[in-house]
Design an enzyme around this catalytic site. Sequence first.
Site, PDB file in Angstrom:
ATOM      1  N   GLU A  49       0.868  -1.168   0.000  1.00  0.00           N
ATOM      2  CA  GLU A  49       0.000   0.000   0.000  1.00  0.00           C
ATOM      3  C   GLU A  49       0.907   1.219   0.000  1.00  0.00           C
ATOM      4  O   GLU A  49       1.770   1.349   0.868  1.00  0.00           O
ATOM      5  CB  GLU A  49      -0.762  -0.032   1.330  1.00  0.00           C
ATOM      6  N   ASP A  60      -5.251   9.746  10.183  1.00  0.00           N
ATOM      7  CA  ASP A  60      -3.902   9.328  10.586  1.00  0.00           C
ATOM      8  C   ASP A  60      -3.460   9.880  11.920  1.00  0.00           C
ATOM      9  O   ASP A  60      -3.719  11.029  12.261  1.00  0.00           O
ATOM     10  CB  ASP A  60      -2.895   9.744   9.516  1.00  0.00           C
ATOM     11  N   TYR A 174     -11.091  -3.956   4.442  1.00  0.00           N
ATOM     12  CA  TYR A 174     -10.068  -3.448   5.354  1.00  0.00           C
ATOM     13  C   TYR A 174     -10.766  -3.221   6.699  1.00  0.00           C
ATOM     14  O   TYR A 174     -11.576  -2.305   6.829  1.00  0.00           O
ATOM     15  CB  TYR A 174      -9.539  -2.127   4.792  1.00  0.00           C
TER      16      TYR A 174
END
Lengths: 267, 398
Positions: A49, A60, A174
Amino acid sequence: MSRIETRFESLKAKGQKALVAFITAGDPDMEATQTLFKKIEEQGADLIELGVPFSDPLADGPVIQAASQRSLEAGTTLKKIIALVKEIRKTSQLPIILMSSFNPIYVYGEETFVRDAVSAGVDGVIIPDLPPEEAGDFLALADAKGLDMIMLMAPTTSEARVRMISEKSRGFIYYISVTGTTGTRNKLSEGIKEKVESICKVTSLPVLIGFGISGPEQAEEAIKFSDGVIVGSSIVKIIAGEESLADRVEKVGQLVSDIKRAISSSH
Amino acid sequence: MEYSFPDQRGHFGAFGGKYVIETLMPALEELEKLYEEARNDPEFVKELNHYLSKYVGRPTPLYFAENLTRHLGGARIYLKREDLNHTGAHKINNTIGSALLTRRMGKKRVIAETGAGQHGVATATAAALFDLECDVFMGEEDMRRQSLNVFRMKLLGARVIPVTAGTRTLKDATSEAIRNWITTVETTHYIIGSVVGPHPYPMLVRDFQKIIGEETKRQIQEEEGRLPDLCIACVGGGSNAMGLFYPFVTDTEVRLMGVEAAGHGIESGKHGASLNHGSSGVLHGMMSYLLHDEDGQVKEAHSISAGLDYPGVGAEHSHLKTTGRAEYAMITDKEALEGFKLLSTTEGIIPALESAHAISQVAKIAPGMKKDEIIVVCLSGRGDKDVTQVADILGENL
């Protein structure tokens, strides 16, 4: 069959689980990314990725935020990342996924992006801030060109949403292991096994676990009830912490190989 | 003219939506549902109105600014006195409503982002009133510019968490608040301070602010027996403007004008004029006009006023601009300072620097209007918080 599907088929045939390694493209520069890519592939990662840096990455934690910042300072753009993938594709058949906030893709032009990415050899995309409700147009474009749009599920995702997302996701699911942003954690969160097992019952896609998988131990634990793991922040931390490219490559390679061994030996 | 935005999916035409990570989607769905129930619940409405009237001090006056009108020599100017609300700005209209929603959800903690500190103070105030734990995210640079508000929040029992990322201003504080919410969503409600963010926030905040326009409509009828010709308000995220505009949106004879921050001037690149000089993009969970570069990286905004120092803007403003229903002007830092002084000396009212942008725009266009035309300007906040900063700029030693 897409490169991602082919990879999961072959892992399944061998009774193995997947290791996805994440690095931020262009951190600290493109040359490093290319060298790291090669090493990560050699050390047994099954998919890679590449993070597209963004000025305001909301999903993040501090480690990948800082990587984004370093990469942007080095002048990384989505265009350059696509060019890098094209270069890498000359020598590698490893599935490549781009992980990006939506805005860089939106500004690039969704249709142009899908066309350019696919022609460069990108196999999949993860766009954390483009949930299925907003992804209609993009998904249609991606489907038409055979670009897998991998969607996310979280601990907070309801059963109804699990069913809806299962239908729309491509390549794999995911699973975000923690209610939180990206970053390393000491252990897997509670209830994760039950949640992942309940998702596996609904979907025919592989379910991989990311956000908070730090090293071999957690990876080994996680693959007992999933189809693989995604490791990001602990790799990015090494890149941030080492001075020379040689040291970065060496230590990242070591971590990848340790995790790969841990998830292979238990099967 | 019919107007029913947002649509079922939270879109205002091409703008709005829910561009957030999956982790937050269930919380947004829950908020949407809960808000729908609350606004149709007479008990909730009654309680909200009780606090707005007895605690906040509503309705706020619509004041005919006779001196300013005479000074400018044109249209009749009315000030909607949101500066007279408890805590000194319109922000509390939203935080009281949102705190009541939080209680209804059974959550015990709220978080907020703040630029100038007005929304932080208003959130900390509502949190104190309703006994909620409160963390406010604020850029380090803004903490420096607005130290008085930082202390007010602390006095009210809130924690102020310094944000050191990026330009250390409102954009970064918002990003950090969203990250915190991703981590704490199961126990925490995020009280967004403007008509920005993912659906249902732009709608919800607008609805809590529309009381500004509703009162104005009633009050101007009482004073003048008709609707105003022009409504003006400053636009950062745009909540006071949306609150004033919304009840007038279908009254097409009323011009609606937002005022963005032109900062050091557009050519300097240091401004906050996303509607005038941005293009559509996605930041903080919504599609809207945005200041960003050709690679989709968000640019740094600039304004003398921390509350307008934001590269995005509310999704509904983007829609109103695109459809032509509202127009958006720009005022520089320098012009805003003139507006700040003008209102202080003519009317004895010190406006917030944000609101001073709207005053300056009035000063530009009122003289060219007829004497029987009516302007309503939203005086969104009082200027006490800005006095030290202005003294500094004017070279006054306090």
